[in-house]
Design a protein around this motif. Structure first.
Motif, PDB file in Angstrom:
ATOM      1  N   LEU B  72       0.820  -1.206   0.000  1.00 27.66           N
ATOM      2  CA  LEU B  72       0.000   0.000   0.000  1.00 27.66           C
ATOM      3  C   LEU B  72       0.854   1.257   0.000  1.00 27.66           C
ATOM      4  O   LEU B  72       2.016   1.241   0.432  1.00 27.66           O
ATOM      5  N   ARG B  73       0.251   2.295  -0.519  1.00 23.27           N
ATOM      6  CA  ARG B  73       0.899   3.600  -0.509  1.00 23.27           C
ATOM      7  C   ARG B  73      -0.164   4.646  -0.197  1.00 23.27           C
ATOM      8  O   ARG B  73      -1.196   4.715  -0.868  1.00 23.27           O
ATOM      9  N   LEU B  74       0.082   5.409   0.844  1.00 28.56           N
ATOM     10  CA  LEU B  74      -0.866   6.446   1.244  1.00 28.56           C
ATOM     11  C   LEU B  74      -0.180   7.801   1.114  1.00 28.56           C
ATOM     12  O   LEU B  74       0.798   8.058   1.806  1.00 28.56           O
ATOM     13  N   ARG B  86      -2.141  -2.801  -3.784  1.00 30.12           N
ATOM     14  CA  ARG B  86      -1.890  -3.846  -4.781  1.00 30.12           C
ATOM     15  C   ARG B  86      -1.796  -5.184  -4.059  1.00 30.12           C
ATOM     16  O   ARG B  86      -1.178  -5.287  -2.991  1.00 30.12           O
ATOM     17  N   ASP B  87      -2.443  -6.196  -4.629  1.00 33.93           N
ATOM     18  CA  ASP B  87      -2.318  -7.544  -4.060  1.00 33.93           C
ATOM     19  C   ASP B  87      -2.429  -8.561  -5.183  1.00 33.93           C
ATOM     20  O   ASP B  87      -2.971  -8.254  -6.244  1.00 33.93           O
ATOM     21  N   ASN B  88      -1.898  -9.763  -4.941  1.00 33.06           N
ATOM     22  CA  ASN B  88      -1.971 -10.794  -5.988  1.00 33.06           C
ATOM     23  C   ASN B  88      -2.975 -11.889  -5.636  1.00 33.06           C
ATOM     24  O   ASN B  88      -2.820 -13.044  -5.994  1.00 33.06           O
ATOM     25  N   ASP B 135      -1.309  -7.785 -14.726  1.00 29.26           N
ATOM     26  CA  ASP B 135      -0.187  -8.683 -14.408  1.00 29.26           C
ATOM     27  C   ASP B 135      -0.503  -9.581 -13.194  1.00 29.26           C
ATOM     28  O   ASP B 135       0.340  -9.781 -12.317  1.00 29.26           O
ATOM     29  N   GLY B 136      -1.723 -10.087 -13.141  1.00 32.55           N
ATOM     30  CA  GLY B 136      -2.091 -10.997 -12.055  1.00 32.55           C
ATOM     31  C   GLY B 136      -2.278 -10.326 -10.718  1.00 32.55           C
ATOM     32  O   GLY B 136      -2.322 -10.998  -9.681  1.00 32.55           O
ATOM     33  N   CYS B 137      -2.362  -9.010 -10.716  1.00 31.33           N
ATOM     34  CA  CYS B 137      -2.553  -8.292  -9.447  1.00 31.33           C
ATOM     35  C   CYS B 137      -3.787  -7.396  -9.493  1.00 31.33           C
ATOM     36  O   CYS B 137      -4.171  -6.898 -10.554  1.00 31.33           O
ATOM     37  N   ASN B 138      -4.384  -7.205  -8.328  1.00 29.30           N
ATOM     38  CA  ASN B 138      -5.451  -6.206  -8.178  1.00 29.30           C
ATOM     39  C   ASN B 138      -4.808  -4.863  -7.869  1.00 29.30           C
ATOM     40  O   ASN B 138      -3.916  -4.779  -7.012  1.00 29.30           O
ATOM     41  N   HIS B 139      -5.251  -3.832  -8.564  1.00 32.13           N
ATOM     42  CA  HIS B 139      -4.788  -2.470  -8.291  1.00 32.13           C
ATOM     43  C   HIS B 139      -5.999  -1.631  -7.944  1.00 32.13           C
ATOM     44  O   HIS B 139      -6.925  -1.531  -8.738  1.00 32.13           O
ATOM     45  N   LEU B 140      -5.981  -1.054  -6.758  1.00 25.91           N
ATOM     46  CA  LEU B 140      -7.110  -0.218  -6.334  1.00 25.91           C
ATOM     47  C   LEU B 140      -6.568   1.140  -5.919  1.00 25.91           C
ATOM     48  O   LEU B 140      -5.588   1.221  -5.176  1.00 25.91           O
ATOM     49  N   GLU B 141      -7.184   2.191  -6.448  1.00 26.92           N
ATOM     50  CA  GLU B 141      -6.725   3.544  -6.116  1.00 26.92           C
ATOM     51  C   GLU B 141      -7.932   4.386  -5.720  1.00 26.92           C
ATOM     52  O   GLU B 141      -8.965   4.327  -6.377  1.00 26.92           O
ATOM     53  N   LEU B 142      -7.781   5.123  -4.626  1.00 26.53           N
ATOM     54  CA  LEU B 142      -8.905   5.938  -4.148  1.00 26.53           C
ATOM     55  C   LEU B 142      -8.451   7.337  -3.755  1.00 26.53           C
ATOM     56  O   LEU B 142      -7.334   7.515  -3.266  1.00 26.53           O
TER      57      LEU B 142
END
Lengths: 109, 165
Positions: B72-74, B86-88, B135-142
């Protein structure tokens, strides 16, 4: 998680002595509430003054506790801090509980 | 987790969290600690959104038991928080954000919902939510507006806060 239960006349006051009710402790909290509400016959006030964070699991556990109350008697909440109050309002769950500013004002109500 | 002040009035906290509930709690407490040390007052609902996103990843992407890691990046700015995760683990069903229908609360007590609040809270507090699988990962941005730290406070709390000063 510590729940401190005391009686003022006919009213049970259950004080949550923890600063969080979150996913990591929600099941434990639910079990402790079941014990605390076991003998409830009248008004019960859940004092949340010490709780400064609640997530959806914690909210679900409080709704589950409400369902343990005797028919016709609502679980009352008191002392909601800002973050806790926001969670209740955003999910509109503030509408199904009686909410008091503090346990003290709840007793006078 | 690393916390650093960046150019443009950004306070950035980033790192990884193990995908189990206790690690999520520990990460949230660590983030809080960094924010306290940074000294800027922030509206408290950043924590609800970050918690719900992490809880969802633990519960659904990793089904509570698969193990795994969430990156995570905040980036806290004066006006708000830009949070990316990001998680796989498993992809969101249908590759899309789940719906969060408004629950009917005008029902007998026994039928009141005890779940489904997570996305309701995330959607309620976030202004922008972007999800994609790459690339096989979930990317979520808020983006979560946090403009006024006192905005969500109850009167009692404002009084307590005032009394502490």
């Amino acid at each position: 998680m510590l729940l401190n239960t005391r009686k003022e006349g006919d009213i049970d006051i259950v004080r949550v002595e923890a600063d969080r009710i979150d996913a990591a402790v929600a099941i434990h909290f639910k079990d402790r509430m079941r014990e605390a509400l076991g003998g409830a016959t009248g008004r019960v006030i859940l004092d949340l003054e010490e709780v400064d964070f609640i997530d959806s699991s914690g909210l679900g556990a409080i709704v589950a506790a409400m369902k343990l109350m005797p028919p016709g008697i609502k679980l009352e909440l008191a002392g909601l801090t800002a973050a806790v109050d926001k969670v209740f309002r955003m999910t509109r769950m503030d509408s199904i509980f009686v909410i008091h500013p503090s346990a003290g004002t709840a007793l006078e109500a | 987790m690393i916390a650093e002040r960046l150019e443009g009035d950004v306070f950035s906290i980033h790192g990884t969290v193990a995908a189990v509930p206790d690690a999520v709690t520990a990460a949230l407490l660590e983030i809080r600690q960094h924010l306290v040390q940074d000294g800027t007052a922030r509206a408290p609902h950043w924590e609800i959104v970050v918690a719900e996103v992490l809880n969802n990843i633990v519960e659904h992407a990793f089904e509570n038991h698969l193990g795994g890691e969430i990156t995570l990046r905040l980036d806290f700015r004066p006006a708000g928080l830009c949070a990316s995760f990001r998680d796989n683990g498993h992809a969101m069903p249908g590759g899309m954000l789940p719906p969060s229908p408004t629950a009917d609360l005008d029902v007998p007590r026994a039928d009141l919902p005890e779940g489904g609040f997570g996305w309701q809270l995330i959607r309620g507090f976030a202004r922008r939510i972007d999800y994609h699988r790459r690339d096989g990962c979930n990317h979520l941005e808020l983006d979560i507006p946090l403009a006024d730290p006192a905005a969500g406070m109850t009167d009692a709390e404002r009084a307590r806060r005032q009394a502490r000063k």
